[in-house]
Design an enzyme around this catalytic site. Structure first.
Site, PDB file in Angstrom:
ATOM      1  N   ASP A  86      43.784   8.210  -8.702  1.00 15.40           N
ATOM      2  CA  ASP A  86      44.515   6.997  -9.108  1.00 15.40           C
ATOM      3  C   ASP A  86      44.929   6.195  -7.875  1.00 15.40           C
ATOM      4  O   ASP A  86      45.405   5.063  -8.003  1.00 15.40           O
ATOM      5  CB  ASP A  86      45.769   7.366  -9.909  1.00 15.40           C
ATOM      6  CG  ASP A  86      45.561   7.174 -11.412  1.00 15.40           C
ATOM      7  OD1 ASP A  86      44.575   6.516 -11.786  1.00 15.40           O
ATOM      8  OD2 ASP A  86      46.386   7.675 -12.188  1.00 15.40           O
ATOM      9  N   GLN A 121      48.863  11.260 -16.113  1.00 11.93           N
ATOM     10  CA  GLN A 121      49.016  10.045 -16.910  1.00 11.93           C
ATOM     11  C   GLN A 121      50.489   9.641 -16.985  1.00 11.93           C
ATOM     12  O   GLN A 121      51.346  10.458 -17.325  1.00 11.93           O
ATOM     13  CB  GLN A 121      48.449  10.298 -18.322  1.00 11.93           C
ATOM     14  CG  GLN A 121      48.444   9.092 -19.218  1.00 11.93           C
ATOM     15  CD  GLN A 121      47.459   8.009 -18.766  1.00 11.93           C
ATOM     16  OE1 GLN A 121      46.344   8.291 -18.364  1.00 11.93           O
ATOM     17  NE2 GLN A 121      47.894   6.764 -18.820  1.00 11.93           N
ATOM     18  N   LYS A 153      39.373   7.661 -21.135  1.00 13.10           N
ATOM     19  CA  LYS A 153      38.928   8.125 -19.815  1.00 13.10           C
ATOM     20  C   LYS A 153      37.977   9.316 -19.966  1.00 13.10           C
ATOM     21  O   LYS A 153      36.958   9.402 -19.282  1.00 13.10           O
ATOM     22  CB  LYS A 153      40.149   8.502 -18.957  1.00 13.10           C
ATOM     23  CG  LYS A 153      40.940   7.277 -18.503  1.00 13.10           C
ATOM     24  CD  LYS A 153      42.286   7.637 -17.881  1.00 13.10           C
ATOM     25  CE  LYS A 153      43.090   6.356 -17.592  1.00 13.10           C
ATOM     26  NZ  LYS A 153      44.455   6.625 -17.103  1.00 13.10           N
TER      27      LYS A 153
END
Ligand code: NDP
Length: 302
Positions: free
Chosen positions: A118, A95, A51
C-alpha cells in the site's frame, strides 16, 4: 476525452498476467499478497473481495486473513510481524479503517516497507521523497500511470492537488513534482514528474482562482461537486479521486457513487477527465497488483 481507468486497468492486468505466466514458465513461484481485514465493514469487505478477484485474474496468489473486531492491537501487531517474517508472502496490506481501539499508525508503521504494497509506511514515503527505490501508494501510482498511458505530460505543467491526506493528496503531489528518476520497474513513461505543484486544502483561500491557473487538477477531497466548471481552465485535465455516496431513489440500492467534480458541467470544457466510477478506482486496484509484483521483484539494496 474520457480517461477510461477501467479500460487501462484491464490492459495493465493483461500485461501483469503475461509477466506472471512468464515467471511460472521459468519455474518460479507466483507472487503472493496477503490481505488482513478486521471486522465486517461492508465497504471494506467489498474492497477486499475486489482485490482478491483482481489478484486471481493476473495469477497473483491472494490470502485473506480475517479477524473479528474484538481482536486486540497486540494480536494484530503479532500478525503483522508474522507476515513480515513469512518468506512466502511478498506483500501484504491491512485494510483500513480499523476499529477505534486499534491505533492505525502503530499497525501501519510495523509493516516492513519491503512488503508494504500500500506504500503507506514512513519508510516508503521517506524513500520516495529522496528518490530511493520505494513502493508508492496505490492511488497516486494509478493516477500517474493513467496520465502516462494517455500521453498527458506533466513536465513543466501546473498541477493543482485538492486534498492533503497521506493516502492521496500528499503522495500524488510528491510524485508529480519529482524528477523523473523516480521511474520504477513496470512503470511506463519515465517523463512523468517535473510538474509545478500547488497543494490545496480546506483552509486554502480562493481555491477557484488557484484552480483556474491549473493545467491538471487532481481532486481528492471527498466532497461532491466541489470542483465546478467556473474553476476550470478550458482544456485542463481533471482527475477525480473522490468517491461519495449520494441518495438516489431511482437506483435499486437507494444511492449512487459520485466523485468530487461536477462532471456534467466540467466535462464539456475539460481537455480530459476521469469518470466516477470507472476512472481512478480501477487504477488503484491494479496499482496494488503492480506493487505486489514490484515487491516480489525489487531488490532494495540501497
Ligand atoms: P481525507 O478526508 O483524508 O482528506 C480530504 C482532504 O481534502 C483534506 O486534506 C481536506 O482538507 C481536503 N478538503 C476537504 N474538503 C475540502 C474543500 N471544500 N476544499 C478544499 N479542500 C478540502 O480523504 P482521502 O484523501 O482519504 O480521500 C479523498 C477522497 O478520495 C474520498 O472521497 C475517498 O473516498 C476517495 N478515495 C478514492 C480512492 C480511489 O481509489 N478512487 C482511493 C482513496 C480515496 P483538510 O486537510 O484541511 O481537512
Amino acid at each position: 476525452m474520457i480517461l477510461d481507468g477501467k479500460k487501462i486497468a484491464a490492459e495493465i492486468r493483461g500485461e501483469l498476467r503475461e509477466q506472471i505466466e512468464a515467471l511460472r514458465a521459468a519455474g518460479k513461484r507466483a507472487p503472493k499478497l496477503a490481505i488482513v481485514i478486521v471486522g465486517h465493514n461492508p465497504a471494506s469487505e467489498t474492497y477486499v473481495a475486489n482485490k482478491i478477484k483482481a489478484c486471481a485474474e493476473v495469477g497473483i496468489e491472494a490470502e485473506k486473513i480475517a479477524f473479528e473486531s474484538e481482536v486486540t492491537e497486540t494480536e494484530l501487531l503479532a500478525e503483522v510481524q508474522r507476515l513480515n517474517n513469512d518468506p512466502a508472502i511478498d506483500g501484504f496490506i491491512v485494510q483500513l479503517p480499523l476499529p477505534e481501539h486499534i491505533c492505525e499508525t502503530k499497525i501501519l508503521t510495523a509493516i516492513d516497507y519491503r512488503k508494504d504494497v500500500d506504500g503507506l509506511t514512513p519508510e516508503n514515503v521517506g524513500r520516495t521523497v529522496q528518490g530511493l527505490p520505494s513502493i508508492i501508494s496505490a492511488t497516486p501510482r494509478g493516477i500517474r500511470e493513467l496520465l502516462a498511458r494517455y500521453n498527458i505530460p506533466t513536465e513543466g505543467k501546473h498541477v493543482v492537488v485538492i486534498g492533503r491526506s497521506n493516502i492521496v493528496g500528499k503522495p500524488v503531489a510528491l510524485l508529480l513534482m519529482q524528477r523523473p528518476y523516480l521511474s520504477l520497474p513496470g512503470m511506463s513513461a519515465s517523463s512523468l514528474g517535473d510538474a509545478t505543484v500547488t497543494i490545496c486544502h480546506s483552509k486554502t483561500q480562493d481555491l477557484a482562482s488557484i484552480c483556474r491557473t491549473a493545467d491538471i487538477i487532481i481532486v481528492a477531497a471527498g466532497s461532491p461537486k466541489l470542483l465546478t466548471a467556473e474553476m476550470v481552465k478550458p482544456g485542463a485535465t481533471i482527475v477525480d479521486v473522490g468517491i461519495n455516496r449520494v441518495d438516489d431513489p431511482a437506483s435499486p440500492k437507494g444511492y449512487r457513487l459520485v466523485g468530487d467534480v461536477d462532471f456534467e458541467h466540467v466535462e464539456p470544457i475539460a481537455g480530459a477527465i476521469t469518470p466516477v466510477p470507472g476512472g481512478v478506482g480501477p487504477m488503484t486496484i491494479v496499482s496494488l497488483l503492480q506493487n505486489t509484483l514490484q515487491a516480489y521483484d525489487l531488490k532494495f539494496d540501497i
